[in-house]
Design a protein around this motif. Structure first.
Motif, PDB file in Angstrom:
ATOM      1  N   GLU A   1     -60.589 -79.700 -17.844  1.00 49.59           N
ATOM      2  CA  GLU A   1     -60.259 -80.982 -17.968  1.00 49.59           C
ATOM      3  C   GLU A   1     -60.337 -81.713 -16.827  1.00 49.59           C
ATOM      4  O   GLU A   1     -59.390 -82.415 -16.097  1.00 49.59           O
ATOM      5  CB  GLU A   1     -58.755 -81.058 -18.539  1.00 49.59           C
ATOM      6  CG  GLU A   1     -58.381 -82.626 -18.832  1.00 49.59           C
ATOM      7  CD  GLU A   1     -57.170 -82.640 -19.553  1.00 49.59           C
ATOM      8  OE1 GLU A   1     -56.582 -83.597 -19.931  1.00 49.59           O
ATOM      9  OE2 GLU A   1     -56.292 -81.411 -19.527  1.00 49.59           O
TER      10      GLU A   1
ATOM     11  N   LYS B   1     -62.177 -84.331 -16.368  1.00 52.00           N
ATOM     12  CA  LYS B   1     -62.054 -85.901 -16.443  1.00 52.00           C
ATOM     13  C   LYS B   1     -61.948 -85.873 -17.973  1.00 52.00           C
ATOM     14  O   LYS B   1     -61.729 -85.051 -18.660  1.00 52.00           O
ATOM     15  CB  LYS B   1     -63.468 -86.301 -16.050  1.00 52.00           C
ATOM     16  CG  LYS B   1     -64.650 -86.172 -16.888  1.00 52.00           C
ATOM     17  CD  LYS B   1     -65.911 -86.613 -16.276  1.00 52.00           C
ATOM     18  CE  LYS B   1     -67.070 -86.299 -17.083  1.00 52.00           C
ATOM     19  NZ  LYS B   1     -68.535 -86.931 -16.516  1.00 52.00           N
ATOM     20  N   LYS B   2     -62.008 -87.055 -18.582  1.00 56.06           N
ATOM     21  CA  LYS B   2     -61.687 -87.428 -19.940  1.00 56.06           C
ATOM     22  C   LYS B   2     -62.697 -87.073 -20.506  1.00 56.06           C
ATOM     23  O   LYS B   2     -64.101 -87.594 -20.231  1.00 56.06           O
ATOM     24  CB  LYS B   2     -61.510 -88.950 -20.220  1.00 56.06           C
ATOM     25  CG  LYS B   2     -61.232 -89.262 -21.585  1.00 56.06           C
ATOM     26  CD  LYS B   2     -60.586 -90.579 -21.570  1.00 56.06           C
ATOM     27  CE  LYS B   2     -61.425 -91.762 -21.304  1.00 56.06           C
ATOM     28  NZ  LYS B   2     -61.016 -93.075 -21.418  1.00 56.06           N
TER      29      LYS B   2
ATOM     30  N   GLN C   1     -64.729 -87.232 -24.116  1.00 54.80           N
ATOM     31  CA  GLN C   1     -64.538 -88.004 -25.685  1.00 54.80           C
ATOM     32  C   GLN C   1     -65.773 -87.558 -26.203  1.00 54.80           C
ATOM     33  O   GLN C   1     -66.905 -86.938 -25.676  1.00 54.80           O
ATOM     34  CB  GLN C   1     -64.250 -89.385 -25.885  1.00 54.80           C
ATOM     35  CG  GLN C   1     -62.957 -89.670 -25.181  1.00 54.80           C
ATOM     36  CD  GLN C   1     -62.674 -91.083 -25.134  1.00 54.80           C
ATOM     37  OE1 GLN C   1     -63.388 -91.797 -24.716  1.00 54.80           O
ATOM     38  NE2 GLN C   1     -61.606 -91.830 -25.706  1.00 54.80           N
TER      39      GLN C   1
ATOM     40  N   SER D   1     -56.507 -84.995 -29.364  1.00 56.79           N
ATOM     41  CA  SER D   1     -57.225 -85.863 -28.836  1.00 56.79           C
ATOM     42  C   SER D   1     -56.543 -87.340 -28.683  1.00 56.79           C
ATOM     43  O   SER D   1     -55.725 -87.718 -29.612  1.00 56.79           O
ATOM     44  CB  SER D   1     -58.606 -86.032 -29.482  1.00 56.79           C
ATOM     45  OG  SER D   1     -58.521 -86.587 -30.588  1.00 56.79           O
TER      46      SER D   1
ATOM     47  N   LYS E   1     -56.368 -91.798 -23.949  1.00 55.85           N
ATOM     48  CA  LYS E   1     -56.197 -91.714 -22.642  1.00 55.85           C
ATOM     49  C   LYS E   1     -56.879 -90.528 -21.968  1.00 55.85           C
ATOM     50  O   LYS E   1     -57.521 -90.558 -21.012  1.00 55.85           O
ATOM     51  CB  LYS E   1     -54.532 -91.834 -22.319  1.00 55.85           C
ATOM     52  CG  LYS E   1     -54.326 -91.579 -20.834  1.00 55.85           C
ATOM     53  CD  LYS E   1     -52.858 -91.681 -20.796  1.00 55.85           C
ATOM     54  CE  LYS E   1     -52.537 -91.656 -19.123  1.00 55.85           C
ATOM     55  NZ  LYS E   1     -51.046 -91.705 -19.072  1.00 55.85           N
ATOM     56  N   ARG E   2     -56.700 -89.365 -22.797  1.00 59.97           N
ATOM     57  CA  ARG E   2     -57.253 -87.988 -22.053  1.00 59.97           C
ATOM     58  C   ARG E   2     -58.288 -87.629 -22.811  1.00 59.97           C
ATOM     59  O   ARG E   2     -58.873 -86.502 -22.326  1.00 59.97           O
ATOM     60  CB  ARG E   2     -56.174 -87.185 -22.203  1.00 59.97           C
ATOM     61  CG  ARG E   2     -54.721 -87.235 -21.474  1.00 59.97           C
ATOM     62  CD  ARG E   2     -53.720 -86.165 -21.554  1.00 59.97           C
ATOM     63  NE  ARG E   2     -54.120 -84.713 -21.238  1.00 59.97           N
ATOM     64  CZ  ARG E   2     -53.337 -83.872 -21.208  1.00 59.97           C
ATOM     65  NH1 ARG E   2     -52.106 -83.875 -21.856  1.00 59.97           N
ATOM     66  NH2 ARG E   2     -53.799 -82.682 -21.005  1.00 59.97           N
TER      67      ARG E   2
ATOM     68  N   PHE F   1     -58.057 -82.442 -25.225  1.00 54.56           N
ATOM     69  CA  PHE F   1     -57.188 -81.861 -24.526  1.00 54.56           C
ATOM     70  C   PHE F   1     -56.394 -80.495 -25.252  1.00 54.56           C
ATOM     71  O   PHE F   1     -56.109 -80.800 -26.593  1.00 54.56           O
ATOM     72  CB  PHE F   1     -56.261 -82.703 -23.766  1.00 54.56           C
ATOM     73  CG  PHE F   1     -55.306 -83.477 -24.546  1.00 54.56           C
ATOM     74  CD1 PHE F   1     -53.780 -82.837 -24.519  1.00 54.56           C
ATOM     75  CD2 PHE F   1     -55.440 -84.571 -25.148  1.00 54.56           C
ATOM     76  CE1 PHE F   1     -52.962 -83.326 -25.329  1.00 54.56           C
ATOM     77  CE2 PHE F   1     -54.503 -85.317 -25.888  1.00 54.56           C
ATOM     78  CZ  PHE F   1     -53.210 -84.775 -26.073  1.00 54.56           C
TER      79      PHE F   1
ATOM     80  N   THR G   1     -52.547 -78.461 -24.866  1.00 50.98           N
ATOM     81  CA  THR G   1     -50.989 -78.359 -24.216  1.00 50.98           C
ATOM     82  C   THR G   1     -50.497 -76.759 -24.421  1.00 50.98           C
ATOM     83  O   THR G   1     -50.248 -76.319 -25.117  1.00 50.98           O
ATOM     84  CB  THR G   1     -50.172 -79.308 -25.021  1.00 50.98           C
ATOM     85  OG1 THR G   1     -50.780 -80.547 -24.991  1.00 50.98           O
ATOM     86  CG2 THR G   1     -48.888 -79.248 -24.147  1.00 50.98           C
TER      87      THR G   1
END
Length: 694
Positions: free
Chosen positions: A105, A107-108, A110, A145, A148-149, A152, A154
């Motif tokens: 991670e 950077k973002k 997508q 997803s 903003k991120r 990702f 968790t």
């Protein structure tokens, strides 16, 4: 020739080091590709040589082709100068990278970002991400997803790093150096491949220095992965993502020598390139060092591991008793397993899972060793000392890892025959390399592994080699044929190994067959029969392999000659005399085998599979010829040492290649059914067997 792929690089590496390719077929076999693909690679290479105004490769009729020094030099120069980022990615390579980019991670990320990065269609990226999601779900991790991120996950930092390490492991065993450079290039850690190589070499040199201080040796493979992990983790560390430890865990880490050594290592590397949060990261890398597989550990018997030593020795003792085998090099086996037990202990303490891809294949492939080890682990669960070290018991993966050591020891105990000379070249762990050896023993029954070496030292091996089996795609042995395989042999790898065996007839030395005759015939009493068989052997031009026995327990249960029911108590030795008689008469065992069992029982070595059920057997070298068994049921239980009752005795004849082990599995399955209860009610083996089958 502006784009690369893995097999083409492998092809270039091989021909740039060999003066002659004798056969297109052999080259295709060794590379694991079709003949048509080899011709395609040759044409592709010739296009490049034409551009450089160099002679092209010329195929000879019914032969391969020769490579000149000038051609080899051009190929080597091109491989060095080629832009590493210009690479054709396979689907598997994209999966690895996508997984790593989401886990790191930096950077973002997508959908559009991934599409631009890989230069593929939107649908392709969607399919790739879905496969990565399925992979992470196997670890209980869900990809989320948002705007903003981007994509990702968790999870805790420790679990995240474990998954990153696993992806780097996969990348390393597939030798995807170009893919790794793509990753660090994207993370903006280094600018050029040369800069990356310098950083990796500096880290590896520092890791190698720990070998002397720790008196431990980690594998070449893990050294490479650890160095690459240190580079990657800096991206997490500089953003403040650090693994958190409890006070108890931190205190335990600080007690270990690894912690002091890691602090020194990171301080040394800090002078080369900045290490963020050096002191905090020292805890993580210390745990990583403790949990990484060791080839050597000079402190395997040191404090505070007396309990683990007890567990290991008990593990080996129980394995020997149940399997009916005695390991001649027992101390060496204990050292290997104890070294691994220490690693497993630390993994349990810190709840660290290291990458391991052995279970799926090897728990089935080496079913005998695995099931015996599994049986021992079940018995060990009731041991208080074992519970202290492994409160949750051992997982299937861990049982498989231990079983590999037993499999290796069993193979070494068995007689070596006149064989193909095979050299294994691998930078993987000792466990993985032992697995490759074990596979070779089964796929090439008449092969002899003359060495299991790292690629740095293998080139100077002085002995004769028929085949070099290498997991290093860049290694070419100077003699014999070099055949490339995965560290975990694929189905295709196994097929190619079998093909190698067909190139040379399987043989067995006649003197070894004479030894088999001496074992099978009591030739002092049966001189005429022995001489007749010996004459046949001497005159016979053919050489044969040892027999492969396929026996079933039910065949012995149905044969009344091998089943006994006694009304009154006799002494245990007297009962063994009765049970052994048919086995001796049918040449399953010799008298010496029975007498050795009596001696062991006299010493108190009793093996109870279940309550009142006694298994008697010993090592085949005391006079067991082929696998078999006999049974004896007592209507009134017999009292033996320690006031234990015996009502059912199973007499097992063992065999060199462990062909008796399936009988043990059948027996275990039989006793888990209601066979024993039926036997108690009917006092008839025939009735119990018939009811069970119906």
């Amino acid at each position: 020739m502006e784009q690369l792929d893995t097999k083409f690089i492998q092809f270039l590496s091989m021909i740039s080091r060999q003066k002659e390719i004798r056969s297109i077929t052999e080259l295709a076999l060794n590379l694991g590709v079709s003949r048509r693909m080899v011709y395609y690679y040759v044409d592709k290479l010739n296009d490049f040589l034409k551009e450089k105004k160099r002679p092209t490769l010329q195929r000879q009729k019914r032969k391969g082709f020769e490579i000149s020094k000038i051609q080899q030099q051009e190929i080597q120069l091109w491989m060095k100068a080629q832009e590493t980022t210009d690479y054709v990615l396979t689907q598997n390579e994209r999966h690895l990278l996508i997984g790593l980019l989401i886990l790191i991670e930096n950077k973002k990320w997508q959908l559009q970002h991934l599409q631009d990065f890989f230069h593929v269609s939107r649908n392709t990226v969607i399919k790739d991400v879905q496969l990565v999601k399925e992979w992470l779900l196997t670890f209980g991790v869900t990809i989320e997803s948002n705007k903003k991120r981007g994509y990702f996950v968790t999870i805790s930092e420790l679990n995240r790093r474990q998954l990153i390490y696993q992806q780097l492991y996969l990348m390393e065993i597939a030798q995807m150096d170009a893919i790794y450079y793509l990753l660090v290039h994207e993370l903006e850690i280094v600018k050029t491949p040369q800069e990356l190589n310098q950083a990796i070499q500096a880290i590896e040199a520092a890791i190698y220095q720990t070998k002397t201080s720790l008196a431990k040796e980690i594998t070449e493979l893990d050294t490479h992965i650890l160095a690459k992990m240190i580079v990657i983790v800096q991206n997490r560390s500089k953003n403040g993502w650090i693994v958190e430890w409890t006070k108890k865990e931190a205190a335990l880490i600080e007690e270990r020598l690894e912690f002091k050594i890691v602090v020194q290592l990171l301080q040394q590397l800090n002078g080369y390139f900045g290490i963020d949060h050096l002191e905090k990261e020292a805890y993580y890398y210390s745990v990583l060092l403790l949990c990484i597989e060791k080839n050597v550990d000079a402190h395997f018997l040191s404090n505070p591991f007396e309990n683990l030593v007890y567990v290991t020795k008990n593990f080996v003792r129980l394995f020997e008793q149940i399997a009916g085998i005695h390991f001649h090099n027992r101390d060496r086996l204990i050292e290997k397993i104890q070294t691994h037990m220490k690693v497993l202990y630390y993994r349990h303490v810190f709840e660290v899972q290291m990458p391991n891809y052995l279970v799926k294949d090897l728990s089935d492939r080496y079913e005998k060793a695995f099931k015996l080890t599994e049986k021992v682990s079940i018995i060990m669960k009731s041991d208080i000392v074992f519970q202290t070290s492994f409160s949750k018991g051992l997982t299937k993966t861990e049982i498989t890892e231990i079983a590999i050591y037993f499999e290796e020891a069993i193979l070494k105990e068995q007689t070596r025959r006149d064989v193909l000379q095979v050299l294994v070249v691998s930078d993987c762990s000792a466990v993985l390399n032992n697995v490759i050896e074990a596979h070779l023993q089964q796929l090439l029954p008449e092969s002899l592994v003359v060495g299991n070496l790292k690629s740095k030292s293998a080139y100077y091996y002085p002995g004769k080699v028929d085949y070099c089996i290498s997991t290093n795609l860049n290694y070419v042995h100077p003699q014999g044929e070099t055949v490339y395989v995965s560290p975990i042999l694929t189905i295709e790898d196994k097929k190619r190994m079998k093909e190698l065996g067909k190139k040379q007839p399987l043989t067995l030395k006649k003197r070894e067959k004479i030894k088999l005759l001496l074992t099978e015939f009591q030739y002092i009493e049966n001189q005429d029969a022995f001489i007749l068989e010996l004459e046949k052997l001497v005159k016979s031009p053919k050489r044969e392999l040892p027999k492969k026995y396929q026996v079933k327990m039910v065949d012995f249960l149905k044969n009344s000659e091998f089943c006994f029911v006694e009304d009154q108590e006799d002494s245990l030795p007297t009962l063994l005399d009765k049970m052994s008689k048919p086995l001796i008469e049918e040449h399953y065992i010799q008298v010496s085998y029975r007498e050795q069992i009596k001696e062991e029982l006299n010493q108190g070595q009793l093996i109870f599979l279940y309550s009142k059920i006694l298994l008697v057997h010993t090592d085949y070298r005391f006079g067991s010829i082929k696998p078999g068994c006999s049974f004896l049921f007592l209507k009134s239980p017999l009292i033996v040492k320690n006031n234990k009752e015996v009502q059912l005795i199973v007499f097992l004849a063992t065999e060199e290649t462990m062909a008796h082990v399936p009988l043990l599995f059948e027996l275990d399955h039989l006793l888990q059914s209601n066979f024993y209860e039926i036997l108690i009610k009917t006092a008839s083996f025939q009735a119990a067997t018939q009811q069970l089958q119906s």
